[in-house]
Design a protein around this motif. Structure first.
Motif, PDB file in Angstrom:
ATOM      1  N   PRO A   5       0.786  -1.237   0.000  1.00  0.00           N
ATOM      2  CA  PRO A   5       0.000   0.000   0.000  1.00  0.00           C
ATOM      3  C   PRO A   5       0.819   1.288   0.000  1.00  0.00           C
ATOM      4  O   PRO A   5       0.485   2.220  -0.757  1.00  0.00           O
ATOM      5  N   PRO A   6       1.885   1.432   0.814  1.00  0.00           N
ATOM      6  CA  PRO A   6       2.650   2.689   0.747  1.00  0.00           C
ATOM      7  C   PRO A   6       3.227   2.955  -0.644  1.00  0.00           C
ATOM      8  O   PRO A   6       3.232   4.101  -1.104  1.00  0.00           O
ATOM      9  N   ARG A   7       3.697   1.914  -1.297  1.00  0.00           N
ATOM     10  CA  ARG A   7       4.254   2.066  -2.641  1.00  0.00           C
ATOM     11  C   ARG A   7       3.155   2.274  -3.683  1.00  0.00           C
ATOM     12  O   ARG A   7       3.268   3.117  -4.576  1.00  0.00           O
ATOM     13  N   ASP A   8       2.083   1.486  -3.564  1.00  0.00           N
ATOM     14  CA  ASP A   8       1.078   1.449  -4.619  1.00  0.00           C
ATOM     15  C   ASP A   8       0.104   2.621  -4.570  1.00  0.00           C
ATOM     16  O   ASP A   8      -0.358   3.098  -5.620  1.00  0.00           O
ATOM     17  N   SER A   9      -0.240   3.101  -3.380  1.00  0.00           N
ATOM     18  CA  SER A   9      -1.302   4.106  -3.282  1.00  0.00           C
ATOM     19  C   SER A   9      -1.047   5.160  -2.210  1.00  0.00           C
ATOM     20  O   SER A   9      -1.950   5.934  -1.895  1.00  0.00           O
ATOM     21  N   ARG A  10       0.158   5.182  -1.663  1.00  0.00           N
ATOM     22  CA  ARG A  10       0.478   6.111  -0.582  1.00  0.00           C
ATOM     23  C   ARG A  10      -0.512   5.996   0.577  1.00  0.00           C
ATOM     24  O   ARG A  10      -0.894   6.992   1.197  1.00  0.00           O
ATOM     25  N   THR A  11      -0.920   4.775   0.848  1.00  0.00           N
ATOM     26  CA  THR A  11      -1.736   4.507   2.026  1.00  0.00           C
ATOM     27  C   THR A  11      -0.897   3.671   2.988  1.00  0.00           C
ATOM     28  O   THR A  11      -0.064   2.862   2.566  1.00  0.00           O
TER      29      THR A  11
END
Length: 754
Positions: A607-613
């Motif tokens: 998630p941090p890489r893919d969608s900044r979540t």
């Protein structure tokens, strides 16, 4: 005293290299491979190494290119690993009949592994002097009987090395939890556990946030506490690509390593004729353990320069104000004392970050094996968050893991502290309630055997005794076990320092064809950047009695549990595709796993890489505040960091040379600065004994040659596992429990060893 190889008598030291790879690497790789495997096998294995339809290198976890791959998609150390596994030499019943265990104990780790591939199941019965053959049926029955006789499932410990496949790791953790324990320590506990601890708290995912393509797109790559030329040589190709496109490289390491000075790419004509690529634009020769102070100072300087992604900080993070206040008050004199650097050097490094738009932070065990390792990695994250360097192309966090599938093992559930959600899915799939109590990590595994609280040790690969800290304590603990079982390809120290009853179960290697179940099987692995793909060996096995890891584990589970819980162990061994179907239903991020593998593989969600979540409890990335520590030592003492030679992978010693550091035909050396030699009254070439000091205790390692080297004053370095006896079991990183192999307080004395 540890055995000293006769070859050490021929130890010689020359000038360190100023570049990595080149024509010499090609020549040595091929010569070694042909010597070990012969021409035909060399061609077959190297031609398919790291190819789409071939097998994954059993060495480091560096990712393969997704598209086109070079015909020689491997490095010198990868070729050594393949030759080491594919050797024509074997160690079978005749070898063990000729060598009592007491004699083997006097040999070095290099000598033990040099004897060749294990070919038969072997047992050393209680009180016996030799290993002797045992049938597979009898071996499995004996193991099952020992497991069933345990008063508590937690009297069993299941250790895993990073070379195990995803399929083997999955059935291994399933067996342990079906038995009733979470005692699943692994080699992560000794290396990148600090990384996982820091990243889970700060970004919510314990893995790096970049892909190989991001490395190519970065305009600044920071390499901290890492020697890619020896430990991850294919990383040099990625650094070269980035440099070609204008990237800068900031290297931070106590020793200047050849691989960060210049890379002579052997896949290019220019590299073969000595016209390589200079890599590090700036090298900070930092004192050991100075990284936390350095990055707090850099954070302070970036704030002064107004370098902050305010929109990202406001929308996606918490804790910024407290962190900013903390680093704004950083003590400059404390930073200089901790790092050994000049303030101008630190400002120049900060300027490199301030002027860059796409930054990747890379690190390895030079960072993770300190008492404050978790705090240091959190500081990397703080600076990355400050600049918004997560979740955009060419930027992110890049822990570079060592063993080929150590990250995949953790994904598959090899963890002594499993998340409740994973256990819930395991329960739903297999219909039993897994244990919820956390198990033991690697250091605690030693303690439970030392203290008589565990009885059976099962190892899926690896060399636990040599790899673990405090070697003498670890060896004594293993000798106290009722039963130790090693699933192995080569003889190693853990077969010698073993339980009262000890079994060696020979397994197929990564290069070898697996015909378990009467069909060609394949396995899967996950690399350091979360890409999952298949691997299939093609070589004929080293012996007809070898079994695959999956087959061995399922056989032990069947012999132990029978039909308990209705788990189809025999079906899993017959067709690994059935395991992949279960992985898809149990492991988060692996939905439709079998189909994705059939279609060429996939990259795990992040998630941090893919969608900044950020799946933290706060729902955002977390700035953290860590006290600035300046670690000091008494007068006359030095800080030792343990490291690999170039002829080595983890505890596996391929040879006795480290040509990048100018060391030949020997390993018992200590790299030391000219200033320390003069101050302590020693000279280059002197023989010394090492004594480590820890909370009033002393540990000893004998007869090392001093080698004058370009390392910061007060800091020395030496190879492991020879210096692992000096690392105290109880000296561990805060939060992660990783052994502090890069911070060992030692004193030197003239050697009185013969």
């Amino acid at each position: 005293m540890a055995p000293i190889d006769e070859e050490e008598a021929r130890l010689r030291v020359g000038a360190p290299a100023d570049h990595a790879a080149g024509l010499k690497a090609v020549r040595l790789s091929l010569a070694n491979a042909v010597q070990k495997m012969g021409v035909r096998k060399t061609v077959r294995n190297l031609r398919t190494l790291n190819q789409h339809d071939g097998f994954d290198c059993m060495s480091c976890a560096w990712p393969d290119p997704q598209g086109h791959r070079h015909a020689a998609e491997f490095c010198e150390n990868g070729a050594k690993a393949v030759a080491w596994e594919g050797t024509r030499d074997t160690a079978g019943p005749a070898f063990f009949a000729a060598h009592p265990v007491a004699e083997l104990a006097q040999q070095t780790d290099h000598w033990l592994e040099k004897q060749g591939r294990l070919t038969h199941p072997m047992i050393r019965r209680e009180g016996a002097t030799h290993y002797e053959p045992i049938s597979w049926a009898d071996a499995l029955a004996l193991i099952g009987a020992h497991f069933r006789q345990l008063a508590d499932p937690n009297e069993a410990v299941f250790y895993t090395s990073g070379r195990a496949s995803n399929e083997a790791a999955f059935v291994y953790q399933l067996f342990a939890r079906a038995l009733g324990t979470n005692n699943l320590p692994d080699c992560s506990n000794m290396c990148h556990e600090s990384t996982g601890s820091a990243l889970m708290r700060t970004i919510g995912v314990g893995k790096g946030s970049v892909t190989l393509e991001d490395l190519h797109q970065a305009d600044l790559i920071v390499v901290s506490g890492q020697n890619p030329g020896t430990n991850h040589p294919r990383m040099l190709t990625a650094l070269e690509i980035a440099k070609r496109d204008g990237a800068k490289i900031l290297a931070i390491n106590p020793l200047p390593e050849a691989g960060l000075l210049r890379f002579d790419n052997p896949q290019k004509v220019r590299g073969l004729v000595g016209g390589g690529t200079g890599l590090a634009d700036r090298l900070l020769r930092i004192r050991s353990n100075g990284d936390l102070a350095l990055w707090q100072a850099i954070g302070s300087l970036l704030l002064e320069r107004g370098v902050a992604d305010r929109e990202f900080i406001a929308s996606s993070t918490v804790g910024f104000d407290a962190w900013a206040k903390h680093v704004a008050e950083v003590d400059r004199e404390a930073v200089l004392a901790a790092t050994g650097l000049e303030w101008a050097e630190i400002e120049a490094a900060a300027d490199m970050l301030a002027s860059s738009k796409r930054i990747i932070h890379c690190w390895a065990m030079g960072i993770t094996q300190h008492r404050n390792a978790v705090a240091t990695i959190k500081e990397f994250v703080n600076v990355a968050l400050l600049q918004g360097m997560i979740g955009k192309p060419g930027a992110g966090l890049c822990p570079v893991r060592g063993h080929s599938n150590v990250q995949g093992d953790r994904t598959m559930g090899i963890w002594e502290k499993p998340p409740a959600a994973f256990l819930d899915r395991l329960s739903a799939e297999f219909g039993f309630e897994p244990p919820r109590e956390h198990g033991v990590d690697a250091a605690d595994a030693v303690r439970v055997f030392r203290d008589g609280r565990a009885k059976v040790f099962l190892a899926l690969g690896g060399n636990f005794v040599a790899a673990m800290s405090d070697t003498e304590v670890t060896a004594a603990a293993m000798r106290d076990a009722e039963l130790t079982v090693q699933i192995s390809t080569k003889l190693n120290r853990s077969h010698i320092e073993a339980g009262r009853t000890a079994l060696i179960l020979p397994t197929l290697g990564r290069t070898e064809q697996d015909l378990t179940g009467g069909t060609v099987q394949r396995i899967t692995v996950e690399d350091s950047m979360s890409a999952v793909h298949a691997s299939r060996g093609r070589s004929e096995p080293a012996g007809p009695l070898l079994r695959s890891e999956v087959d061995i584990i399922c056989g032990i589970a069947q012999a132990t549990l029978g039909d308990r819980h209705g788990i189809p162990w025999a079906d899993f061994a017959e067709d690994y595709g059935r395991i992949r179907e279960r992985i898809g239903r149990v492991v988060p991020g692996c939905d439709d796993y079998a189909t994705k593998i059939d279609n060429g593989g996939f990259t795990m969600p992040h998630p941090p890489r893919d969608s900044r979540t950020f799946p933290t409890p706060e729902g955002k990335a977390v700035f953290t505040v860590s006290p600035l520590e300046v670690m000091t030592v008494p007068e006359g003492r030095l800080i030792l960091q343990t490291l690999r030679s170039h002829d080595q992978f983890n505890t596996t010693i391929y040879g006795l040379d480290d040509r990048y550091r100018g060391v030949y035909s020997g390993r018992r050396v200590v790299f030391i600065s000219a200033a320390d030699l003069a101050e302590l009254g020693f000279a280059d070439g002197d023989l010394v004994d090492l004594t480590s000091e820890w909370q009033g205790e002393e540990r000893h390692a004998a007869r090392f040659r001093l080698v004058e080297y370009d390392t910061p004053k007060g800091c020395v370095a030496a190879y492991y596992p020879e210096t692992n006896p000096l690392v105290p079991l109880d000296s561990q990183a805060e939060e992660s429990g990783t052994p502090t192999s890069k911070w060992v307080v030692v004193r030197l004395s003239p050697s009185n060893s013969v």
